[in-house]
Design an enzyme around this catalytic site. Sequence first.
Site, PDB file in Angstrom:
ATOM      1  N   ASP A 315       0.832  -1.195   0.000  1.00 57.59           N
ATOM      2  CA  ASP A 315       0.000   0.000   0.000  1.00 57.59           C
ATOM      3  C   ASP A 315       0.874   1.255   0.000  1.00 57.59           C
ATOM      4  O   ASP A 315       1.851   1.340   0.764  1.00 57.59           O
ATOM      5  CB  ASP A 315      -0.896  -0.029   1.242  1.00 57.59           C
ATOM      6  CG  ASP A 315      -1.835   1.144   1.320  1.00 57.59           C
ATOM      7  OD1 ASP A 315      -2.698   1.272   0.445  1.00 57.59           O
ATOM      8  OD2 ASP A 315      -1.698   1.937   2.273  1.00 57.59           O
ATOM      9  N   GLU A 351       1.712  -0.334  -5.085  1.00 62.18           N
ATOM     10  CA  GLU A 351       0.829   0.777  -5.389  1.00 62.18           C
ATOM     11  C   GLU A 351       1.765   1.983  -5.511  1.00 62.18           C
ATOM     12  O   GLU A 351       2.238   2.495  -4.498  1.00 62.18           O
ATOM     13  CB  GLU A 351      -0.199   0.985  -4.274  1.00 62.18           C
ATOM     14  CG  GLU A 351      -1.178   2.088  -4.594  1.00 62.18           C
ATOM     15  CD  GLU A 351      -2.183   2.335  -3.471  1.00 62.18           C
ATOM     16  OE1 GLU A 351      -3.360   2.571  -3.769  1.00 62.18           O
ATOM     17  OE2 GLU A 351      -1.775   2.296  -2.287  1.00 62.18           O
TER      18      GLU A 351
END
Length: 649
Positions: A315, A351
């Site tokens: 993330d 990401e």
Amino acid sequence: MFAKLAQAYPLGATLCDQGCNFSIHSTDNQEIKLVLFDIENKKTIIDFDHTHLDIHYTFVPNIKAGQVYGFQIKDKHNERLILDPYAQALNQTPFYVEPFTAEESWKFTKSVVIDHQFDWQNTVFPQVPYEETILCETHVKGFTQLQEHIEEQYRGTYLGLCQPAAIEFYKEQGITSLQLLPVTSCMSEPHLLKMDKVNFWGYNSLCFMAPEPRYAMSDAVTEMKTMVRELHKEGIEVIMDIVFNHTAEGGEGGPKFHLKCLDKHYYLLDSNKNHHNYTGCGNTVDLTYQPSLTLVIDTLRHWVTHYQIDGFRFDLAATLGRNGHRFDSQSAFFKAIEQDPILQKVKLIAEPWDVGPDGYQLGNFPRGWNECNDKFRDTVKSHWLGDKNNIKEFATRLMGSRDFFSAGGWPDKLPVNFISYHDGFTLQDLVSYNHKHNEANGERNLDGHGDNRSFNHGVEGKTDNLSVLYKRERQKRNLMTTLLFSFGIPHLLAVDSLSHTQGGNNNAYCQDNEISWANWILSPDNISFKNWLAGMVKARKEVMSPFIRAFSGRERGHHRIRWNHSNGKLMNTDDWQNLEAFALYLGLYKNGKELLFLINSSTIPTRYRLPAGGKWRIICDTSESVLGNRQTQTTYMQSTQSITILSRE
């Protein structure tokens, strides 16, 4: 005798047959003490009798697995209990009543000593090749909570994901790799606690190494391992979505669980020693600081070694590559993973952004990293659902976004293409809503992304209008066909197979209810789409995967690529500005397999002239809701706003 057993490394609680070694890094609290709790929650306080490089450690004899513990520190005039950042399990689901005072800390969840012995039954890592990988993002609880074909006791749990009905679904849909929303322990943010809500998605890490207790029936460690083992038996990989960019301690004034109390340098700080917020969550973990980097790398090794995890989706991964305040693709984090013999073998998905300076880094991660390709998402949604006709951009995304990801680095550098993710609209909502409807989140519909590039086809939300429903189903097929037959690794949202709607909520992070739980009661249209998608994934593996292999690396220049008008003539420079009906021809080597894409985004049916040389097999025509086994040879009438994929040996 026991002093010889005491070691500074590894950090955390390490069990042996004579007892347990406890070790913790603490620069800011030199008077830290170990606290052991018995079954009646009575405490025993033990001094650390060894120190090395600000690591405090001691060996305690006769400790067994299941021992509950924590660390006592001085917090102003009070004694506070904190968690072990290296805790490998928690004794209960984390919860507290605001404010989180020193007194409240003693009632909070505590760390647990773990014995990692487990019968893996000779299972092995599936090691699915990149070009054959079908990622499926799912939530442990949300996916099975309402699944009637799973026994009630298993619904919403780790074990629920490996029940026969769940595995049957993955196999039917052709899923090779489950990408789980965070399963590391999580603490809901203070504003959610005040609203009596939870962080359902789990993107607020508490202890990186401890599996989330709320998904367990009784023993999160054993049950999560069992889930991985049973999925591996079926050849299905498990990818963990993991959050290292920030922790649940928030920013200034946020709660204190561990790192804030141990060493302020765990976090990226400004000149006034305030937390930099490059994550939008109050703090930013500083991986240029050795103890922070050590914690993260130790965590990754922990999950691969003890849980046989096949890979990670990171993330806000741009944060992890920051060298101070700027992104650096040669940072210590990337180098540490690259040289690690355990981590070299797993899939790494980034990401590739955060909200700080240098925050957008698509295509800039090192070799061996795949990246979530939001350019693909935005371009494809605009092409099919918007009024923006940029076919040059569309063609670039279809061919693997080689402006960001050189085919010379494929297949290990293939982009991760996606249409829908946990954040944003589901596939069904993309074709059903023009606007987000996040009122249930309690933030006056101000949260969530405003740029959804969606289209409701004339009616906002649910409708019985057959014309609208037909258009929506067709567009769902257009979006999925483009995803599955593009060069890249396709990322599917599990609930999209079920045509699940969140009622237009594009930020359901706090909705632990029917908004987020997969709806398994399917209409005839839902069943038709699920079956169609399963067939398309199968076709992708059979037809598209060999083309991705062939177009990768050194062999990429030996094949045929042509962009044609519908009449078969080659497109010229001017055609890339306004053409709505065009074709992509792909051929392997001089006389190998062939693929043909007929793309008509216009509102006019168009007849295509097909390349000569024999009959073409129709893999799919998105104007039709079922997959047939038809052939055509010289021409093909393409319906409006649809795409057909044809192949020929």
